[in-house]
Design an enzyme around this catalytic site. Sequence first.
Site, PDB file in Angstrom:
ATOM      1  N   ASP A 172       0.855  -1.199   0.000  1.00  0.00           N
ATOM      2  CA  ASP A 172       0.000   0.000   0.000  1.00  0.00           C
ATOM      3  C   ASP A 172       0.888   1.245   0.000  1.00  0.00           C
ATOM      4  OD1 ASP A 172      -2.124   1.747   0.149  1.00  0.00           O
ATOM      5  OD2 ASP A 172      -2.460   1.432   2.277  1.00  0.00           O
TER       6      ASP A 172
ATOM      7  N   GLU B 259      -3.350   9.722  -0.387  1.00  0.00           N
ATOM      8  CA  GLU B 259      -4.706   9.178  -0.359  1.00  0.00           C
ATOM      9  C   GLU B 259      -5.274   9.161   1.057  1.00  0.00           C
ATOM     10  OE1 GLU B 259      -7.005   5.092  -0.067  1.00  0.00           O
ATOM     11  OE2 GLU B 259      -4.960   5.012  -0.812  1.00  0.00           O
ATOM     12  N   GLU B 260      -4.496   8.672   2.004  1.00  0.00           N
ATOM     13  CA  GLU B 260      -5.003   8.513   3.361  1.00  0.00           C
ATOM     14  C   GLU B 260      -5.156   9.828   4.125  1.00  0.00           C
ATOM     15  OE1 GLU B 260      -3.033   6.077   2.188  1.00  0.00           O
ATOM     16  OE2 GLU B 260      -3.950   4.192   2.767  1.00  0.00           O
TER      17      GLU B 260
ATOM     18  N   ASP C  94      -4.635  -0.326  -6.051  1.00  0.00           N
ATOM     19  CA  ASP C  94      -4.316   0.103  -4.680  1.00  0.00           C
ATOM     20  C   ASP C  94      -4.778  -0.947  -3.669  1.00  0.00           C
ATOM     21  OD1 ASP C  94      -3.507   1.611  -2.509  1.00  0.00           O
ATOM     22  OD2 ASP C  94      -5.228   2.946  -2.564  1.00  0.00           O
TER      23      ASP C  94
ATOM     24  N   HIS D 208      -1.103  -1.090   6.433  1.00  0.00           N
ATOM     25  CA  HIS D 208      -0.835  -0.080   7.464  1.00  0.00           C
ATOM     26  C   HIS D 208      -0.132  -0.645   8.695  1.00  0.00           C
ATOM     27  CE1 HIS D 208      -4.036   2.973   5.910  1.00  0.00           C
ATOM     28  NE2 HIS D 208      -3.236   2.536   4.962  1.00  0.00           N
TER      29      HIS D 208
END
Length: 180
Positions: free
Chosen positions: A6, A40-41, A68, A138
């Site tokens: 990611d 993105e996050e 993704d 993550h």
Amino acid sequence: GQGAHDDGAGCAQVLEALRLLRERSLVPRRTLRVVLFMNEENGLAGAKAYLAAHEGELERHVLALESDRGGFTPRGFTTNGPDEMKSLLVGAATLLAPLGASAIVNGGGGADIAELAKHGVPLVGYMPDSQRYFDHHHCERDRLESVHPRELELGAAAIAALAYMLADYPEDLPRLASKE
């Protein structure tokens, strides 16, 4: 972790997809553009910047594809496209069965390209096997050594094949109803 799945894997896959097409001298009727988004996050800054920079040309964007979901074995693609687009994708995906990437399921394409749908651009998302994604997502385990080279290569091949087939399609590709 390092962000290997990611979203390092997605970046590697789309770059490799273009390299595979170039190596084979495959030039489709339509332009293929690779965009490596960021943030993105934390607010989609890259997606918003792309949209702003290309606002005047979005009617010429015929499809957006995002990878993704990690660099795992390909299973197929998601799409929010109209029925005609889904039919094209199903036909193209039958050729991807040897890679295991023949599934076409309803869904969006991904967070970074989601806003393009408001401008009529159909979205496609690369869909790898999801069984191990949250083992890495993550966390400290999202490292380069957790990416299997062959799975990454298969994903790049599936993306290259689908992108080429759609970019070389002789007719106009179906669009979404614009919501802008």
